[in-house]
Design a protein around this motif. Structure first.
Motif, PDB file in Angstrom:
ATOM      1  N   ALA A 115       0.955  -1.416   0.227  1.00 38.90           N
ATOM      2  CA  ALA A 115      -0.118  -0.076   0.034  1.00 38.90           C
ATOM      3  C   ALA A 115       0.829   1.296  -0.110  1.00 38.90           C
ATOM      4  O   ALA A 115       0.942   2.167   0.816  1.00 38.90           O
ATOM      5  N   THR A 116       1.734   1.100  -1.034  1.00 32.77           N
ATOM      6  CA  THR A 116       3.265   2.330  -0.808  1.00 32.77           C
ATOM      7  C   THR A 116       2.691   3.600  -1.403  1.00 32.77           C
ATOM      8  O   THR A 116       4.017   4.065  -2.599  1.00 32.77           O
ATOM      9  N   GLY A 117       1.190   3.898  -1.867  1.00 28.37           N
ATOM     10  CA  GLY A 117       0.732   5.024  -2.987  1.00 28.37           C
ATOM     11  C   GLY A 117       1.406   4.979  -4.194  1.00 28.37           C
ATOM     12  O   GLY A 117       1.912   4.565  -4.992  1.00 28.37           O
ATOM     13  N   PRO A 118       1.689   6.571  -4.096  1.00 22.20           N
ATOM     14  CA  PRO A 118       2.441   6.763  -5.694  1.00 22.20           C
ATOM     15  C   PRO A 118       3.866   6.104  -5.274  1.00 22.20           C
ATOM     16  O   PRO A 118       4.477   5.712  -6.968  1.00 22.20           O
ATOM     17  N   TRP A 119       4.443   5.119  -4.808  1.00 21.91           N
ATOM     18  CA  TRP A 119       6.057   5.340  -4.784  1.00 21.91           C
ATOM     19  C   TRP A 119       5.453   4.041  -5.514  1.00 21.91           C
ATOM     20  O   TRP A 119       6.900   3.505  -5.462  1.00 21.91           O
ATOM     21  N   SER A 120       4.693   3.629  -5.575  1.00 20.65           N
ATOM     22  CA  SER A 120       4.217   1.898  -6.668  1.00 20.65           C
ATOM     23  C   SER A 120       5.647   1.749  -7.444  1.00 20.65           C
ATOM     24  O   SER A 120       5.753   0.878  -8.294  1.00 20.65           O
ATOM     25  N   GLY A 121       5.261   2.905  -8.315  1.00 18.31           N
ATOM     26  CA  GLY A 121       5.734   2.799  -9.848  1.00 18.31           C
ATOM     27  C   GLY A 121       6.926   3.467  -9.316  1.00 18.31           C
ATOM     28  O   GLY A 121       7.115   3.485 -10.892  1.00 18.31           O
ATOM     29  N   ASP A 122       7.794   3.519  -8.776  1.00 17.77           N
ATOM     30  CA  ASP A 122       8.741   3.883  -8.982  1.00 17.77           C
ATOM     31  C   ASP A 122      10.028   2.906  -8.495  1.00 17.77           C
ATOM     32  O   ASP A 122      10.305   2.245  -7.965  1.00 17.77           O
ATOM     33  N   GLY A 123       9.942   2.874 -10.465  1.00 15.89           N
ATOM     34  CA  GLY A 123      10.867   1.586 -10.362  1.00 15.89           C
ATOM     35  C   GLY A 123      12.587   1.188  -9.901  1.00 15.89           C
ATOM     36  O   GLY A 123      13.232  -0.090 -10.252  1.00 15.89           O
TER      37      GLY A 123
END
Ligand SMILES: Cc1cc2nc3c(=O)[nH]c(=O)nc-3n(C[C@H](O)[C@H](O)[C@H](O)COP(=O)(O)OP(=O)(O)OC[C@H]3O[C@@H](n4cnc5c(N)ncnc54)[C@H](O)[C@@H]3O)c2cc1C
Length: 390
Positions: A225-233
């Motif tokens: 549930a890491t919010g926008p940082w889940s898109g930080d590859g």
């Protein structure tokens, strides 16, 4: 040593054996999404550890406006609407439940929103909104320009009409998220600081998480549930199709009794909150992970605000916040079991509706983890299985 009743690396038996040191579920992220999932899981009797690298509600979940608005945004009217309505009814149930458990008042209250039109096209759009909203049993009243001014005399700019929404609610998003985590801990959940940088795996099976300080935390299942940082590859975690959408809000000191409605026009809004401050917003920008307040956003918000209500020229800006919404490529949340992994779940991507939808997301994801969805199964449009994760 295992006691025989445990499922190693998956579920503890609740008695004293080696396996009990591992939680049933690790929830990564202490925003509204993670807090809601964690709370729902402990209520179902699971051992849960939440891991957050900053502090609870220190990003969008702590600074959002907190609006529970079922009439606007992506997927409305459309697939989000029924979940938005369910979100409001769950917030109504949660507010007293959380106050009983924690003493924290999340400040749930009904608000009247006033959506404005400044030209004939805008007024026609309001008329269309009235139609579909009444079909959905949402209470609305259409006003002409004089009707708007008699409701809100401070609106002295050009107007053709307005729509009063009576189906809107709001909460204090920080108190709400904090209350969820406090209730979670009082029900037996634990919360620890840590930057999750990777997954522990045994083949496809996820058996815990690796932390940035070199340690690891084993667990039966993991919820991201890491919010926008889940898109930080850049991290050793699956890459979600989620991008940060920056939004900024100003809090103004402006004594008086006006702005009893939450007034909005084309992305700008003005609302007096229970703290007495007038909140004005907002912006939507794709600028990566930069979450610093900017003077350009401040000026654009103030320009939009003053065009609606010139009286606010004399207001004093007392707080300016910026944070990042987690927005998916199809603007729908990403929930549930992640394909390609056994024991890995997603609770993410609620975009501009993460406070409203979080109680629904919590129940849906807890249902997926426990295999018992009850009346909140994950709908196909939210299902994590619609994407692949590199
Ligand atoms: C200006 C603005 C106004 C808004 N207004 C509303 C509104 O009126 N109504 C509404 O419903 N929604 C609103 N939203 C949207 C809402 O705030 C978000 O959808 C919601 O807060 C997202 O919650 P989240 O838990 O997914 O993410 P976040 O709140 O971002 O939480 C994610 C957490 O995960 C942690 N984390 C990330 N990576 C790791 C890692 N590797 N290890 C450990 N921890 C990690 C982060 O530190 C963070 O605390 C608004 C948003 C903004 C920006």
């Amino acid at each position: 040593m295992e006691c025989g009743r445990c499922v190693p690396g998956r579920r503890s038996c609740g008695t004293r054996c080696d396996v009990t040191s591992a939680p049933d579920v690790i929830v990564v992220g202490g925003g509204a999404a993670g807090a809601s999932v964690a709370y729902e899981l402990v209520k179902r009797g699971l051992g849960v550890t939440m891991i957050e690298r900053d502090s609870i509600a220190s990003h969008a979940s702590g600074f959002a406006y907190g609006g529970l608005f079922p009439t606007m945004g992506a997927g409305i009217p459309g697939p989000i609407l029924s979940h938005a309505k369910r979100g409001i009814s769950l917030h109504k149930r949660l507010a007293p439940e959380l106050e009983d458990a924690t003493g924290i008042d999340i400040e749930l209250r009904a608000v009247r929103s006033l959506d404005l039109a400044v030209n004939e096209d805008g007024y026609r759009h309001l008329q269309e909104s009235v139609k579909w909203q009444r079909e959905e049993d949402l209470e609305v009243d259409l006003l002409d320009a004089d009707g708007v001014r008699s409701e809100e005399p401070s609106l002295t700019g050009e107007l053709t009409g307005g729509l009063v929404q009576r189906s809107h609610f709001e909460v204090d998003s920080y108190k709400y998220t904090l209350a969820l985590v406090t209730a979670f801990e009082r029900a037996g959940g634990s919360h620890q600081p840590g930057d999750v940088v990777g997954l522990l795996r045994d083949g496809d099976r996820v058996t815990g998480v690796a932390l940035g300080n070199g340690s690891s935390v084993p667990g039966g299942s993991v919820v991201l549930a890491t919010g926008p940082w889940s898109g930080d590859g850049s991290k050793g975690l699956p890459h979600f199709p989620v991008k940060p959408k920056k939004g900024e809000i100003l809090r103004l000191r402006f004594p008086g009794r006006d702005f009893v409605h939450r007034i909005s026009l084309a992305g700008h809004y003005i609302a007096r909150k229970p703290d007495g401050l007038v909140w004005v917003g907002t912006t939507e920008e794709d600028v990566g992970f930069d979450d610093r307040p900017s003077t350009a956003a401040r000026d654009s918000i103030m320009a939009g605000t003053l065009a609606l209500a010139p009286v606010l020229e004399s207001a004093e800006i007392v707080q300016h916040t910026a944070c990042l919404r987690p927005v998916t490529s199809d603007e729908m949340p990403i929930l549930g079991a992640m394909p390609g992994y056994d024991g890995l779940f997603a609770a993410n991507g609620a975009g501009k509706k993460g406070i409203l939808l979080s109680p629904v997301m919590g129940r849906m994801v807890a249902g997926a983890v426990t295999g018992n969805s009850g009346r909140d199964p994950i709908p196909v449009e939210f299902d994590a299985a619609r994407f692949t994760y590199g």
